[in-house]
Design a protein around this motif. Structure first.
Motif, PDB file in Angstrom:
ATOM      1  N   LYS A   1       0.843  -1.191   0.000  1.00 47.02           N
ATOM      2  CA  LYS A   1       0.000   0.000   0.000  1.00 47.02           C
ATOM      3  C   LYS A   1       0.885   1.250   0.000  1.00 47.02           C
ATOM      4  CE  LYS A   1      -4.605   0.624   1.839  1.00 47.02           C
ATOM      5  NZ  LYS A   1      -5.569   0.068   2.817  1.00 47.02           N
ATOM      6  N   VAL A   2       0.607   2.174  -0.926  1.00 48.95           N
ATOM      7  CA  VAL A   2       1.395   3.399  -1.063  1.00 48.95           C
ATOM      8  C   VAL A   2       0.439   4.588  -1.029  1.00 48.95           C
ATOM      9  CG1 VAL A   2       2.911   4.720  -2.581  1.00 48.95           C
ATOM     10  CG2 VAL A   2       3.188   2.236  -2.383  1.00 48.95           C
ATOM     11  N   GLY A   3       0.753   5.604  -0.222  1.00 51.24           N
ATOM     12  CA  GLY A   3      -0.141   6.747  -0.093  1.00 51.24           C
ATOM     13  C   GLY A   3       0.595   8.063   0.004  1.00 51.24           C
ATOM     14  N   LEU A   4      -0.103   9.145  -0.295  1.00 53.60           N
ATOM     15  CA  LEU A   4       0.421  10.499  -0.175  1.00 53.60           C
ATOM     16  C   LEU A   4      -0.728  11.430   0.160  1.00 53.60           C
ATOM     17  CD1 LEU A   4       0.549  12.152  -3.614  1.00 53.60           C
ATOM     18  CD2 LEU A   4       0.385   9.663  -3.511  1.00 53.60           C
ATOM     19  N   PHE A   5      -0.410  12.659   0.554  1.00 54.06           N
ATOM     20  CA  PHE A   5      -1.423  13.607   0.989  1.00 54.06           C
ATOM     21  C   PHE A   5      -1.508  14.790   0.036  1.00 54.06           C
ATOM     22  CE2 PHE A   5      -0.528  11.172   4.742  1.00 54.06           C
ATOM     23  CZ  PHE A   5      -1.783  11.012   5.317  1.00 54.06           C
ATOM     24  N   ASP A   6      -2.766  15.174  -0.282  1.00 54.29           N
ATOM     25  CA  ASP A   6      -2.979  16.290  -1.202  1.00 54.29           C
ATOM     26  C   ASP A   6      -3.080  17.601  -0.425  1.00 54.29           C
ATOM     27  OD1 ASP A   6      -5.553  16.514  -0.155  1.00 54.29           O
ATOM     28  OD2 ASP A   6      -6.569  15.783  -1.951  1.00 54.29           O
TER      29      ASP A   6
ATOM     30  N   ILE B   1       4.654  22.400  -4.763  1.00 56.78           N
ATOM     31  CA  ILE B   1       3.259  22.420  -4.332  1.00 56.78           C
ATOM     32  C   ILE B   1       2.997  21.389  -3.249  1.00 56.78           C
ATOM     33  CG2 ILE B   1       0.864  22.364  -5.164  1.00 56.78           C
ATOM     34  CD1 ILE B   1       2.549  24.490  -6.486  1.00 56.78           C
ATOM     35  N   CYS B   2       3.863  20.403  -3.124  1.00 51.38           N
ATOM     36  CA  CYS B   2       3.669  19.265  -2.226  1.00 51.38           C
ATOM     37  C   CYS B   2       3.589  19.718  -0.766  1.00 51.38           C
ATOM     38  CB  CYS B   2       4.833  18.289  -2.392  1.00 51.38           C
ATOM     39  SG  CYS B   2       4.786  16.865  -1.284  1.00 51.38           S
ATOM     40  N   PRO B   3       2.516  19.393  -0.038  1.00 49.38           N
ATOM     41  CA  PRO B   3       2.404  19.822   1.360  1.00 49.38           C
ATOM     42  C   PRO B   3       3.530  19.301   2.254  1.00 49.38           C
ATOM     43  CG  PRO B   3       0.277  19.118   0.524  1.00 49.38           C
ATOM     44  CD  PRO B   3       1.283  18.736  -0.516  1.00 49.38           C
ATOM     45  N   ARG B   4       3.870  18.029   2.120  1.00 49.64           N
ATOM     46  CA  ARG B   4       4.943  17.493   2.954  1.00 49.64           C
ATOM     47  C   ARG B   4       6.279  18.110   2.572  1.00 49.64           C
ATOM     48  NH1 ARG B   4       8.723  13.380   3.979  1.00 49.64           N
ATOM     49  NH2 ARG B   4       8.406  12.341   5.992  1.00 49.64           N
ATOM     50  N   GLY B   5       6.467  18.323   1.274  1.00 47.84           N
ATOM     51  CA  GLY B   5       7.688  18.973   0.823  1.00 47.84           C
ATOM     52  C   GLY B   5       7.817  20.389   1.360  1.00 47.84           C
TER      53      GLY B   5
ATOM     54  N   ASP C   1      -0.866  14.112 -11.768  1.00 51.02           N
ATOM     55  CA  ASP C   1      -0.831  15.331 -10.957  1.00 51.02           C
ATOM     56  C   ASP C   1      -2.208  15.952 -10.753  1.00 51.02           C
ATOM     57  OD1 ASP C   1      -1.475  16.845 -13.232  1.00 51.02           O
ATOM     58  OD2 ASP C   1       0.417  17.952 -13.275  1.00 51.02           O
ATOM     59  N   VAL C   2      -3.263  15.260 -11.200  1.00 51.21           N
ATOM     60  CA  VAL C   2      -4.612  15.768 -10.961  1.00 51.21           C
ATOM     61  C   VAL C   2      -4.911  15.856  -9.467  1.00 51.21           C
ATOM     62  CG1 VAL C   2      -5.843  13.551 -10.936  1.00 51.21           C
ATOM     63  CG2 VAL C   2      -7.012  15.611 -11.759  1.00 51.21           C
ATOM     64  N   VAL C   3      -4.212  15.068  -8.640  1.00 54.54           N
ATOM     65  CA  VAL C   3      -4.474  15.136  -7.201  1.00 54.54           C
ATOM     66  C   VAL C   3      -4.051  16.478  -6.623  1.00 54.54           C
ATOM     67  CG1 VAL C   3      -4.345  12.641  -6.901  1.00 54.54           C
ATOM     68  CG2 VAL C   3      -2.286  14.027  -6.569  1.00 54.54           C
ATOM     69  N   LEU C   4      -3.270  17.255  -7.372  1.00 50.15           N
ATOM     70  CA  LEU C   4      -2.959  18.632  -6.984  1.00 50.15           C
ATOM     71  C   LEU C   4      -3.804  19.627  -7.769  1.00 50.15           C
ATOM     72  CD1 LEU C   4       0.938  18.389  -6.759  1.00 50.15           C
ATOM     73  CD2 LEU C   4      -0.712  18.372  -4.875  1.00 50.15           C
ATOM     74  N   GLY C   5      -4.713  19.097  -8.597  1.00 54.69           N
ATOM     75  CA  GLY C   5      -5.506  19.951  -9.471  1.00 54.69           C
ATOM     76  C   GLY C   5      -6.997  19.789  -9.308  1.00 54.69           C
ATOM     77  N   TRP C   6      -7.409  19.086  -8.222  1.00 57.44           N
ATOM     78  CA  TRP C   6      -8.835  19.003  -7.947  1.00 57.44           C
ATOM     79  C   TRP C   6      -9.077  19.193  -6.455  1.00 57.44           C
ATOM     80  CZ3 TRP C   6      -9.508  13.220  -9.781  1.00 57.44           C
ATOM     81  CH2 TRP C   6      -8.943  12.352  -8.841  1.00 57.44           C
ATOM     82  N   ASP C   7     -10.354  19.431  -6.130  1.00 57.84           N
ATOM     83  CA  ASP C   7     -10.692  19.718  -4.742  1.00 57.84           C
ATOM     84  C   ASP C   7     -11.054  18.442  -3.995  1.00 57.84           C
ATOM     85  OD1 ASP C   7     -13.305  19.058  -5.474  1.00 57.84           O
ATOM     86  OD2 ASP C   7     -14.017  21.131  -5.490  1.00 57.84           O
TER      87      ASP C   7
ATOM     88  N   VAL D   1      -4.439   9.951  -0.540  1.00 53.67           N
ATOM     89  CA  VAL D   1      -4.746   9.213  -1.760  1.00 53.67           C
ATOM     90  C   VAL D   1      -3.654   8.163  -1.961  1.00 53.67           C
ATOM     91  CG1 VAL D   1      -5.972  11.146  -2.818  1.00 53.67           C
ATOM     92  CG2 VAL D   1      -3.512  10.894  -3.208  1.00 53.67           C
ATOM     93  N   GLY D   2      -3.922   7.174  -2.801  1.00 50.64           N
ATOM     94  CA  GLY D   2      -2.904   6.157  -3.023  1.00 50.64           C
ATOM     95  C   GLY D   2      -3.453   4.938  -3.726  1.00 50.64           C
ATOM     96  N   LYS D   3      -2.704   3.840  -3.616  1.00 50.65           N
ATOM     97  CA  LYS D   3      -3.099   2.624  -4.315  1.00 50.65           C
ATOM     98  C   LYS D   3      -2.285   1.446  -3.793  1.00 50.65           C
ATOM     99  CE  LYS D   3       0.082   3.838  -8.092  1.00 50.65           C
ATOM    100  NZ  LYS D   3       0.161   4.147  -9.537  1.00 50.65           N
ATOM    101  N   TYR D   4      -2.713   0.249  -4.177  1.00 51.71           N
ATOM    102  CA  TYR D   4      -1.900  -0.944  -3.969  1.00 51.71           C
ATOM    103  C   TYR D   4      -0.936  -1.053  -5.150  1.00 51.71           C
ATOM    104  CZ  TYR D   4      -5.231  -2.416  -0.378  1.00 51.71           C
ATOM    105  OH  TYR D   4      -6.023  -2.493   0.736  1.00 51.71           O
ATOM    106  N   MET D   5       0.339  -1.227  -4.855  1.00 56.43           N
ATOM    107  CA  MET D   5       1.370  -1.295  -5.888  1.00 56.43           C
ATOM    108  C   MET D   5       1.987  -2.699  -5.910  1.00 56.43           C
ATOM    109  SD  MET D   5       4.769   1.126  -6.273  1.00 56.43           S
ATOM    110  CE  MET D   5       3.833   2.611  -6.593  1.00 56.43           C
TER     111      MET D   5
END
Length: 459
Positions: free
Chosen positions: A28-33, A119-123, A60-66, A39-43
């Motif tokens: 399982k891999v995830g990140l935060f918008d 744009i990355c919040p964690r970054g 990169d739509v996860v940084l381009g939608w609400d 958001v994430g997926k099974y890899m």
């Protein structure tokens, strides 16, 4: 042969070893918008192992939608004009965690790199902490959250139109031993989950309101504190729904009860010695000159950075007098009516509590803003206004302490803020402010029950 402890995973090689030991076919891999939504997926194992060295691609739509998956129409970073291309992410081996209710499944977090890193919040939080490191400081933090629990499901709340919801428990029973004992199994499950997934809860109790709990997370380095807060919010909601319940972290779900806070506790130490940068035994309230400057930066920049602490239209319904939320950029010593509460103590415990933030804030952005503002105050040598004594709600405050009253106004203040651009970069400020403008515009398209009740017949 003993198995690798997920908390001991530090490198790509460690990550490979633990995946191989568990014989996992998928990870399982995830990140935060930007809204703090995970958001994430099974890899597949092969792709995951390759991504440990070379990263992987994610739309990169996860940084381009609400938060409702509706596409922004006012951002330059990505959109129909760019075709929503893939962005590159790096896996974070030291974020490895077990997912207790999925057998041997492991969760790894990721963050954006290259162009999307701006744009990355964690970054963003990581870059603010790099600034602190360059100034000779290490930052420690902890977040505490209030959240309401309901005897509802995602289906039932929609069937009810989000009205007449049934809280987990009735009545206003803050710090109730009765409630926590009757529902002890639920409390134990959440405490166990927090330990298993490495976002340990230091304190858990009922708050004022039907079905509301407060959880104080343990202190850690500020980047780890951001990870733990973001994961806590996500998996508390997962845990609740798996139990046929729901947890909400929206800032205020009912006009009848206090809003839900996301308070941030922060302290600075000198990086090389490990000594407190905030504590001075000879100074009033133990406040060192560095802590005064830090508080001054937080206070002065609070109106400009409010959108990062109060990121939704709903956030501003919480910021009203008498409901345990600050209404101006004030500070005081052990004063819970002010926006900043200096907590005096020892070299180990001297800190500041940023009480303005609501539970709906993205913890990475809230931490970045709270820390960045304080560092800016140190760099500028600012001094705070006079501390508030007594009830801050009953006092008149200088005009420069006034906070924006709407999300739109907060977005404009952020866009116009030179310190915000210097701390976080033009790309982030422009993009995030545009997303908040979008959020406000979405709200303006809708007719509320209050408007119908007030105007439908009589006007």
């Amino acid at each position: 042969m003993s198995r690798t402890d997920p908390r001991k995973v530090r490198s790509a090689e460690d990550a490979r070893r633990i995946v191989e030991e568990r014989g996992l076919t998928h990870i399982k891999v995830g990140l935060f918008d930007l809204d703090g939504v995970m958001v994430g997926k099974y890899m597949h194992r092969d792709k995951f192992l390759a991504a440990l060295d070379g990263g992987f691609a994610f739309c990169d739509v996860v940084l381009g939608w609400d938060s409702k998956d509706e596409l922004y129409d006012n951002t330059r970073f990505t959109g129909w004009h760019s075709g929503y291309p893939d962005a590159t992410l790096r896996l974070l081996p030291d974020s490895c965690r077990e997912v207790p209710f999925e057998g041997d499944m492991l969760l790894f977090m990721a963050e954006f790199t290259e162009r999307a890193e701006a744009i990355c919040p964690r970054g963003l939080l990581r870059r603010v902490l790099e600034r602190a490191d360059a100034m000779g400081f290490a930052v420690r933090g902890a977040l505490e959250y209030e959240f309401f629990m309901f005897q509802e499901t995602p289906e039932s709340v929609r069937e009810k139109g989000f009205r007449n919801l049934r809280p987990l428990t009735p009545d206003m029973m803050g710090y109730s031993m009765l409630r926590s004992s009757v529902h002890a199994e639920l409390y134990h499950e959440l405490l166990g989950l927090s330990e298993a997934m490495d976002f340990p809860i230091e304190g858990l109790h009922t708050e004022t309101g039907p079905g509301v709990l407060e959880a104080a997370l343990g202190v850690d380095g500020a980047l780890a504190a951001g990870d733990k807060a973001a994961l806590f919010k996500t998996f508390t909601k997962v845990w609740a729904q798996r139990r046929g319940l729901m947890a909400t972290f929206m800032a205020k779900w009912s006009p009848d009860y206090p809003g839900q806070s996301g308070h941030i506790h922060l302290s600075l130490t000198h990086r090389d010695s490990g000594d407190s940068a905030f504590f001075d035994a000879e100074a009033a309230h133990g406040m060192s000159a560095l802590q005064r400057h830090f508080v001054a930066g937080q206070q002065r920049l609070m109106p400009e950075l409010l959108a990062m602490f109060a990121p939704t239209v709903n956030s501003y319904t919480r910021l009203i007098p008498g409901f345990w939320a600050p209404t101006d950029a004030t500070w005081g010593v052990e004063n819970r009516t002010t926006a900043l509460r200096v907590i005096p103590g020892s070299a180990k415990s001297q800190r500041v509590e940023y009480r303005l933030g609501s539970a709906d804030a993205n913890p990475y952005l809230a931490l970045a803003a709270a820390i960045g503002a304080g560092l800016h105050g140190i760099e500028q040598g600012w001094e705070p206004d006079e501390a508030v004594t007594g009830n801050a709600y009953e006092l008149d405050h200088p005009i420069h302490q006034a906070l924006p009253r709407t999300l739109w106004e907060a977005a404009q203040r952020l866009k116009a803020s030179s310190p915000a651009r210097e701390l976080f970069g033009d790309d982030f400020v422009e993009h995030f402010a545009a997303t908040r403008e979008w959020e406000e515009r979405q709200f303006r398209r809708h007719i509320t029950d209050w408007e119908l009740d007030r105007y439908f017949e009589i006007i």
